[in-house]
Design a protein around this motif. Sequence first.
Motif, mmCIF file in Angstrom:
data_model
loop_
_atom_site.group_PDB
_atom_site.id
_atom_site.type_symbol
_atom_site.label_atom_id
_atom_site.label_comp_id
_atom_site.label_asym_id
_atom_site.label_seq_id
_atom_site.Cartn_x
_atom_site.Cartn_y
_atom_site.Cartn_z
ATOM 1 N N ILE A 184 0.885 -1.231 0.044
ATOM 2 C CA ILE A 184 0.152 -0.043 -0.038
ATOM 3 C C ILE A 184 0.833 1.242 0.111
ATOM 4 C CG2 ILE A 184 -0.356 0.492 2.383
ATOM 5 C CD1 ILE A 184 -3.009 0.334 -0.138
ATOM 6 N N HIS A 185 2.234 1.051 0.503
ATOM 7 C CA HIS A 185 3.106 2.421 0.759
ATOM 8 C C HIS A 185 3.460 2.635 -0.717
ATOM 9 C CE1 HIS A 185 2.940 1.880 4.882
ATOM 10 N NE2 HIS A 185 3.190 0.576 4.870
ATOM 11 N N ASP A 186 3.606 1.372 -1.754
ATOM 12 C CA ASP A 186 3.969 1.878 -3.117
ATOM 13 C C ASP A 186 3.107 2.554 -3.738
ATOM 14 O OD1 ASP A 186 6.541 0.360 -2.649
ATOM 15 O OD2 ASP A 186 5.435 -1.437 -3.466
ATOM 16 N N VAL A 187 1.653 2.374 -3.451
ATOM 17 C CA VAL A 187 0.529 3.067 -4.158
ATOM 18 C C VAL A 187 0.650 4.769 -3.771
ATOM 19 C CG1 VAL A 187 -1.932 3.357 -4.575
ATOM 20 C CG2 VAL A 187 -0.857 1.063 -3.927
ATOM 21 N N ARG A 188 0.969 4.864 -2.430
ATOM 22 C CA ARG A 188 1.108 6.261 -1.916
ATOM 23 C C ARG A 188 2.183 6.954 -2.548
ATOM 24 N NH1 ARG A 188 0.068 5.083 2.790
ATOM 25 N NH2 ARG A 188 -2.021 5.704 3.038
ATOM 26 N N ARG A 189 3.204 5.984 -2.811
ATOM 27 C CA ARG A 189 4.463 6.795 -3.442
ATOM 28 C C ARG A 189 4.483 6.924 -4.846
ATOM 29 N NH1 ARG A 189 9.058 4.211 -5.441
ATOM 30 N NH2 ARG A 189 8.101 1.984 -4.687
ATOM 31 N N LEU A 190 3.957 6.078 -5.467
ATOM 32 C CA LEU A 190 3.939 6.005 -6.967
ATOM 33 C C LEU A 190 2.520 6.713 -7.507
ATOM 34 C CD1 LEU A 190 5.389 2.741 -7.640
ATOM 35 C CD2 LEU A 190 6.743 4.905 -7.865
ATOM 36 N N LYS A 191 1.559 6.771 -6.987
ATOM 37 C CA LYS A 191 0.382 7.320 -7.201
ATOM 38 C C LYS A 191 -0.181 8.266 -6.091
ATOM 39 C CE LYS A 191 -1.249 3.576 -10.498
ATOM 40 N NZ LYS A 191 -1.641 4.291 -11.768
ATOM 41 N N PRO A 192 0.572 9.444 -6.086
ATOM 42 C CA PRO A 192 0.341 10.322 -5.114
ATOM 43 C C PRO A 192 -1.129 10.824 -5.006
ATOM 44 C CG PRO A 192 2.105 11.346 -6.483
ATOM 45 C CD PRO A 192 1.659 9.942 -6.812
ATOM 46 N N GLY A 193 -1.959 10.801 -3.953
ATOM 47 C CA GLY A 193 -3.199 11.505 -4.026
ATOM 48 C C GLY A 193 -4.381 10.304 -4.292
ATOM 49 N N TYR A 194 -4.041 9.078 -4.942
ATOM 50 C CA TYR A 194 -4.904 8.282 -5.209
ATOM 51 C C TYR A 194 -5.574 7.630 -4.131
ATOM 52 C CZ TYR A 194 -6.665 5.015 -8.892
ATOM 53 O OH TYR A 194 -7.716 4.317 -9.732
ATOM 54 N N LEU A 195 -4.987 7.257 -3.227
ATOM 55 C CA LEU A 195 -5.569 6.854 -1.851
ATOM 56 C C LEU A 195 -6.356 7.672 -1.004
ATOM 57 C CD1 LEU A 195 -2.608 4.705 -0.458
ATOM 58 C CD2 LEU A 195 -4.579 3.711 -1.710
#
Length: 299
Positions: A184-195
């Motif tokens: 889930i940290h990769d989502v926050r890092r690579l798609k900022p704002g998506y979560l």
Amino acid sequence: MNMSYTTEERGKRNTLSYRVFFKNSEGIYISPFHDIPMYADEAQNFFNMVVEVPRWTNAKMEIATKDALNPIKQDVKKGKLRYVANVFPHKGYIWNYGAIPQARFACIFLLTWEDPGHKDTETGCCGDNDPIDVCEIGNKVCSIGEVIKVKVLGTLALIDEGETDWKVIAINVEDPEANAFNSIHDVRRLKPGYLEATVDWFRRYKVPDGKPENQFAFNGEFKDKDFAINIIKSTNDYWKALVSKISDGELNCTNTSVSHSPFMCTKEAAQAVVDATSPCGNADPVPSDVDKMYYYEKK
């Protein structure tokens, strides 16, 4: 074992008659809820996902859990087809949205089903009586009924009108960027704002219908990959009891492959279910107000 699936449309899209039925590689009609394995690759913890709603679309399509063979159809409320509202800045669903189906491994049949009679030990709320939902964040806009292999990255616990409604965050393993996403940290890092957009979407999507904002367990924090996978697995026994008729439920368990289930039917019986529906016809137009954008101040 690798399986391929095809879909068959019946009725007219954007009408109450519309259905999407599923066939396996042998051309036999199946239930996407009961006959598609949960695992796409158990060794790697890859799961199958049945896409119900393509990204950027508004029609609230879902597996019809109370209908024989569980085709995908549009949800209905008070006799009208349901469309999710566009709450600024969001347009329709902001991911490919769908569900994790049955798991079948070593002749043991399992499924991801949230039991409404079971109080979740993590959230203190009961399940919502539906398959576990998946928000797929890859680049491809999928099609209704597409079955894809996904890598689970985390989960969000929505409390929807007092019921636990887990939202699994995952990515299509065929996505060109999939190897970069492992948590889930990769989502926050690579798609900022998506979560953050995901929390906002689920919090406010029912407000245009006059309902209050939704709430979340864990203060709206996403739980990690291992937690999400354990949640998926923990629901399996409830489905196994349901499809084996060990416990009673309101869901339709008609299937063509669960050999120990009293609800297993012949391919001829499955064919008869499909033949009883309307043949495919030209789609009706989508109501013009579906494109309306709603604006309101966040609380």
